[in-house]
Design a protein around this motif. Structure first.
Motif, PDB file in Angstrom:
ATOM      1  N   THR A  74     -11.156  43.952  37.257  1.00 25.63           N
ATOM      2  CA  THR A  74     -11.854  42.693  37.575  1.00 25.63           C
ATOM      3  C   THR A  74     -12.395  42.738  39.008  1.00 25.63           C
ATOM      4  O   THR A  74     -13.530  42.338  39.266  1.00 25.63           O
ATOM      5  CB  THR A  74     -10.867  41.498  37.427  1.00 25.63           C
ATOM      6  OG1 THR A  74     -10.298  41.558  36.127  1.00 25.63           O
ATOM      7  CG2 THR A  74     -11.558  40.171  37.641  1.00 25.63           C
ATOM      8  N   ILE A  75     -11.578  43.235  39.947  1.00 25.58           N
ATOM      9  CA  ILE A  75     -12.007  43.312  41.351  1.00 25.58           C
ATOM     10  C   ILE A  75     -13.211  44.252  41.477  1.00 25.58           C
ATOM     11  O   ILE A  75     -14.157  43.978  42.207  1.00 25.58           O
ATOM     12  CB  ILE A  75     -10.827  43.774  42.251  1.00 25.58           C
ATOM     13  CG1 ILE A  75      -9.730  42.708  42.277  1.00 25.58           C
ATOM     14  CG2 ILE A  75     -11.320  44.083  43.672  1.00 25.58           C
ATOM     15  CD1 ILE A  75      -8.444  43.139  42.985  1.00 25.58           C
ATOM     16  N   ILE A  76     -13.178  45.350  40.731  1.00 29.43           N
ATOM     17  CA  ILE A  76     -14.281  46.321  40.803  1.00 29.43           C
ATOM     18  C   ILE A  76     -15.576  45.715  40.248  1.00 29.43           C
ATOM     19  O   ILE A  76     -16.650  45.888  40.821  1.00 29.43           O
ATOM     20  CB  ILE A  76     -13.916  47.633  40.075  1.00 29.43           C
ATOM     21  CG1 ILE A  76     -12.810  48.355  40.858  1.00 29.43           C
ATOM     22  CG2 ILE A  76     -15.140  48.544  39.919  1.00 29.43           C
ATOM     23  CD1 ILE A  76     -12.243  49.594  40.170  1.00 29.43           C
ATOM     24  N   HIS A  77     -15.463  44.954  39.169  1.00 31.24           N
ATOM     25  CA  HIS A  77     -16.666  44.316  38.625  1.00 31.24           C
ATOM     26  C   HIS A  77     -17.273  43.363  39.634  1.00 31.24           C
ATOM     27  O   HIS A  77     -18.497  43.306  39.806  1.00 31.24           O
ATOM     28  CB  HIS A  77     -16.362  43.595  37.304  1.00 31.24           C
ATOM     29  CG  HIS A  77     -16.245  44.565  36.161  1.00 31.24           C
ATOM     30  ND1 HIS A  77     -17.313  45.324  35.746  1.00 31.24           N
ATOM     31  CD2 HIS A  77     -15.202  44.942  35.396  1.00 31.24           C
ATOM     32  CE1 HIS A  77     -16.923  46.121  34.754  1.00 31.24           C
ATOM     33  NE2 HIS A  77     -15.639  45.913  34.530  1.00 31.24           N
ATOM     34  N   ASP A  78     -16.430  42.632  40.358  1.00 35.03           N
ATOM     35  CA  ASP A  78     -16.920  41.730  41.410  1.00 35.03           C
ATOM     36  C   ASP A  78     -17.590  42.536  42.522  1.00 35.03           C
ATOM     37  O   ASP A  78     -18.687  42.194  42.983  1.00 35.03           O
ATOM     38  CB  ASP A  78     -15.742  40.902  41.949  1.00 35.03           C
ATOM     39  CG  ASP A  78     -16.118  40.117  43.192  1.00 35.03           C
ATOM     40  OD1 ASP A  78     -16.738  39.056  43.030  1.00 35.03           O
ATOM     41  OD2 ASP A  78     -15.832  40.594  44.314  1.00 35.03           O
ATOM     42  N   PHE A  79     -16.961  43.619  42.921  1.00 38.08           N
ATOM     43  CA  PHE A  79     -17.523  44.490  43.972  1.00 38.08           C
ATOM     44  C   PHE A  79     -18.922  44.996  43.582  1.00 38.08           C
ATOM     45  O   PHE A  79     -19.845  45.030  44.393  1.00 38.08           O
ATOM     46  CB  PHE A  79     -16.582  45.686  44.208  1.00 38.08           C
ATOM     47  CG  PHE A  79     -17.254  46.883  44.824  1.00 38.08           C
ATOM     48  CD1 PHE A  79     -17.422  46.965  46.210  1.00 38.08           C
ATOM     49  CD2 PHE A  79     -17.746  47.920  44.031  1.00 38.08           C
ATOM     50  CE1 PHE A  79     -18.066  48.056  46.782  1.00 38.08           C
ATOM     51  CE2 PHE A  79     -18.389  49.014  44.596  1.00 38.08           C
ATOM     52  CZ  PHE A  79     -18.554  49.082  45.971  1.00 38.08           C
ATOM     53  N   GLU A  80     -19.052  45.389  42.318  1.00 41.93           N
ATOM     54  CA  GLU A  80     -20.314  45.996  41.880  1.00 41.93           C
ATOM     55  C   GLU A  80     -21.499  45.048  42.007  1.00 41.93           C
ATOM     56  O   GLU A  80     -22.640  45.489  42.133  1.00 41.93           O
ATOM     57  CB  GLU A  80     -20.178  46.482  40.419  1.00 41.93           C
ATOM     58  CG  GLU A  80     -19.341  47.752  40.321  1.00 41.93           C
ATOM     59  CD  GLU A  80     -19.048  48.187  38.891  1.00 41.93           C
ATOM     60  OE1 GLU A  80     -18.801  49.380  38.690  1.00 41.93           O
ATOM     61  OE2 GLU A  80     -19.059  47.331  37.966  1.00 41.93           O
ATOM     62  N   LEU A  81     -21.214  43.752  41.994  1.00 37.59           N
ATOM     63  CA  LEU A  81     -22.307  42.774  42.050  1.00 37.59           C
ATOM     64  C   LEU A  81     -22.558  42.228  43.456  1.00 37.59           C
ATOM     65  O   LEU A  81     -23.440  41.397  43.659  1.00 37.59           O
ATOM     66  CB  LEU A  81     -21.996  41.619  41.083  1.00 37.59           C
ATOM     67  CG  LEU A  81     -21.854  42.042  39.609  1.00 37.59           C
ATOM     68  CD1 LEU A  81     -21.449  40.859  38.753  1.00 37.59           C
ATOM     69  CD2 LEU A  81     -23.140  42.687  39.092  1.00 37.59           C
ATOM     70  N   ARG A  82     -21.789  42.696  44.437  1.00 41.44           N
ATOM     71  CA  ARG A  82     -21.981  42.176  45.797  1.00 41.44           C
ATOM     72  C   ARG A  82     -23.269  42.715  46.416  1.00 41.44           C
ATOM     73  O   ARG A  82     -23.757  43.773  46.035  1.00 41.44           O
ATOM     74  CB  ARG A  82     -20.791  42.570  46.678  1.00 41.44           C
ATOM     75  CG  ARG A  82     -19.502  41.860  46.284  1.00 41.44           C
ATOM     76  CD  ARG A  82     -18.453  42.147  47.318  1.00 41.44           C
ATOM     77  NE  ARG A  82     -17.126  41.722  46.887  1.00 41.44           N
ATOM     78  CZ  ARG A  82     -16.058  41.803  47.680  1.00 41.44           C
ATOM     79  NH1 ARG A  82     -16.169  42.288  48.916  1.00 41.44           N
ATOM     80  NH2 ARG A  82     -14.877  41.408  47.245  1.00 41.44           N
ATOM     81  N   ASP A  83     -23.760  41.985  47.399  1.00 40.53           N
ATOM     82  CA  ASP A  83     -24.986  42.367  48.095  1.00 40.53           C
ATOM     83  C   ASP A  83     -24.593  43.107  49.380  1.00 40.53           C
ATOM     84  O   ASP A  83     -24.196  42.483  50.353  1.00 40.53           O
ATOM     85  CB  ASP A  83     -25.772  41.080  48.412  1.00 40.53           C
ATOM     86  CG  ASP A  83     -27.129  41.380  49.010  1.00 40.53           C
ATOM     87  OD1 ASP A  83     -27.546  42.559  48.984  1.00 40.53           O
ATOM     88  OD2 ASP A  83     -27.757  40.428  49.508  1.00 40.53           O
ATOM     89  N   ARG A  84     -24.672  44.419  49.365  1.00 37.24           N
ATOM     90  CA  ARG A  84     -24.292  45.211  50.553  1.00 37.24           C
ATOM     91  C   ARG A  84     -25.547  45.428  51.396  1.00 37.24           C
ATOM     92  O   ARG A  84     -26.434  46.166  50.995  1.00 37.24           O
ATOM     93  CB  ARG A  84     -23.676  46.552  50.134  1.00 37.24           C
ATOM     94  CG  ARG A  84     -22.448  46.406  49.265  1.00 37.24           C
ATOM     95  CD  ARG A  84     -21.788  47.763  49.009  1.00 37.24           C
ATOM     96  NE  ARG A  84     -20.941  48.180  50.132  1.00 37.24           N
ATOM     97  CZ  ARG A  84     -20.331  49.368  50.195  1.00 37.24           C
ATOM     98  NH1 ARG A  84     -20.506  50.247  49.251  1.00 37.24           N
ATOM     99  NH2 ARG A  84     -19.565  49.666  51.232  1.00 37.24           N
ATOM    100  N   ARG A  85     -25.596  44.850  52.559  1.00 41.44           N
ATOM    101  CA  ARG A  85     -26.852  44.889  53.329  1.00 41.44           C
ATOM    102  C   ARG A  85     -26.831  45.857  54.508  1.00 41.44           C
ATOM    103  O   ARG A  85     -27.869  46.215  55.029  1.00 41.44           O
ATOM    104  CB  ARG A  85     -27.192  43.476  53.819  1.00 41.44           C
ATOM    105  CG  ARG A  85     -27.696  42.574  52.696  1.00 41.44           C
ATOM    106  CD  ARG A  85     -28.253  41.265  53.229  1.00 41.44           C
ATOM    107  NE  ARG A  85     -27.214  40.428  53.833  1.00 41.44           N
ATOM    108  CZ  ARG A  85     -26.431  39.607  53.146  1.00 41.44           C
ATOM    109  NH1 ARG A  85     -26.566  39.485  51.842  1.00 41.44           N
ATOM    110  NH2 ARG A  85     -25.504  38.891  53.764  1.00 41.44           N
ATOM    111  N   TYR A  86     -25.683  46.233  54.982  1.00 44.15           N
ATOM    112  CA  TYR A  86     -25.572  47.177  56.100  1.00 44.15           C
ATOM    113  C   TYR A  86     -26.426  46.782  57.303  1.00 44.15           C
ATOM    114  O   TYR A  86     -27.026  47.633  57.963  1.00 44.15           O
ATOM    115  CB  TYR A  86     -25.949  48.594  55.652  1.00 44.15           C
ATOM    116  CG  TYR A  86     -25.066  49.152  54.561  1.00 44.15           C
ATOM    117  CD1 TYR A  86     -23.810  49.696  54.854  1.00 44.15           C
ATOM    118  CD2 TYR A  86     -25.480  49.123  53.232  1.00 44.15           C
ATOM    119  CE1 TYR A  86     -22.997  50.212  53.854  1.00 44.15           C
ATOM    120  CE2 TYR A  86     -24.677  49.630  52.223  1.00 44.15           C
ATOM    121  CZ  TYR A  86     -23.439  50.170  52.541  1.00 44.15           C
ATOM    122  OH  TYR A  86     -22.650  50.680  51.544  1.00 44.15           O
TER     123      TYR A  86
END
Ligand code: IPE
Ligand code: IPE
Ligand code: MG
Length: 227
Positions: free
Chosen positions: A212-224
């Motif tokens: 579940t945590i990984i699915h949430d991570f996959e949808l995050r907006d990583r902007r750097y």
């Protein structure tokens, strides 16, 4: 939107003591149960499509402050784990590695670590890294010293390469047990990690929750730092 790709997962496995206390057990029982969780989570990661490295915080440079018997128990448990997991590593094609300053460990623990590292060296499905007598500051200091000793120029690249961790960036860093701090873990490598905190105590942490945590991570907006 493309999903984020999780290659390097790091976990601060916290809450063994509280898990035991809730059950009126000794803290050491929490550590025993926690070691079983390590196996489940490692196998999940080995079978995950994109995860290549799992770096687990098992003993910090600060954990020597604990009562002597607890430290002694953890050392014994570590040795048992590192030796006992060998068949699992081989069956699951997992490479084992340790990071941290293990020079303070007993000869026999260091030998177990070296043996298991050597025997699993060519395994390719996942690299499981245990952080042992590990401190982020200690690691950076040792890395800088290596760069100086090699008469190299000080740069992000040279320091990065001299760190214990072979893979520099952590994509996702999870801490269990509700605490929201890094406790000196992977300070350099977590500069752009996504962070996830769960209330679950480590012995109760499961592959299902990790999923579940990984699915949430996959949808995050990583902007750097970009937009
Ligand atoms: C994590 O659990 C394991 C180690 C630090 C070795 P703790 O032992 O820190 O458990 P709590 O935080 O006291 O519940
Ligand atoms: C961090 O947990 C170290 C490990 C999980 C090995 P601690 O329980 O030692 O950290 P603090 O003391 O709560 O910050
Ligand atoms: Mg703790």
């Amino acid at each position: 939107m493309n999903k984020n790709r999780l290659e390097h997962l790091a976990i601060i496995m916290d809450g063994n003591g509280r898990w035991a206390k809730q059950r009126s057990l000794k803290r050491t029982s929490g550590h025993e149960k926690g070691a079983e969780t390590i196996r489940d989570i490692t196998i999940y990661c080995a079978n995950h499509q994109t995860i290549q490295t799992l770096t687990l915080y098992a003993f910090s440079t600060e954990n020597w402050k604990r009562p002597k018997y607890e430290v002694a128990f953890l050392m014994k448990l570590l040795e048992r784990y590192v030796r006992g997991e060998l068949p699992t590593y081989q069956r699951e094609n997992i490479r084992f590695m340790a990071i941290g300053d293990i020079s303070k460990f007993s000869d026999s623990l260091r030998k177990s670590i070296a043996d298991t590292e050597e025997k699993t060296r060519t395994n390719t499905k996942l690299t499981q890294i245990l952080a042992l007598n590990y401190g982020g500051r200690n690691e950076v200091v040792r890395a800088v010293q290596k760069v100086i000793d090699a008469h190299q120029e000080i740069s992000e690249e040279s320091i990065g390469e001299a760190l214990d961790t072979p893979y520099e960036n952590i994509d996702l860093l999870i801490r269990t047990s509700g605490e929201q701090r890094l406790s000196n873990y992977l300070l350099w490598q977590s500069s752009y990690s996504e962070l996830a905190f769960t209330q679950t105590l480590w012995p109760d942490f499961s592959a299902m929750e990790l999923d579940t945590i990984i699915h949430d991570f996959e949808l995050r907006d990583r902007r750097y730092g970009g937009i």
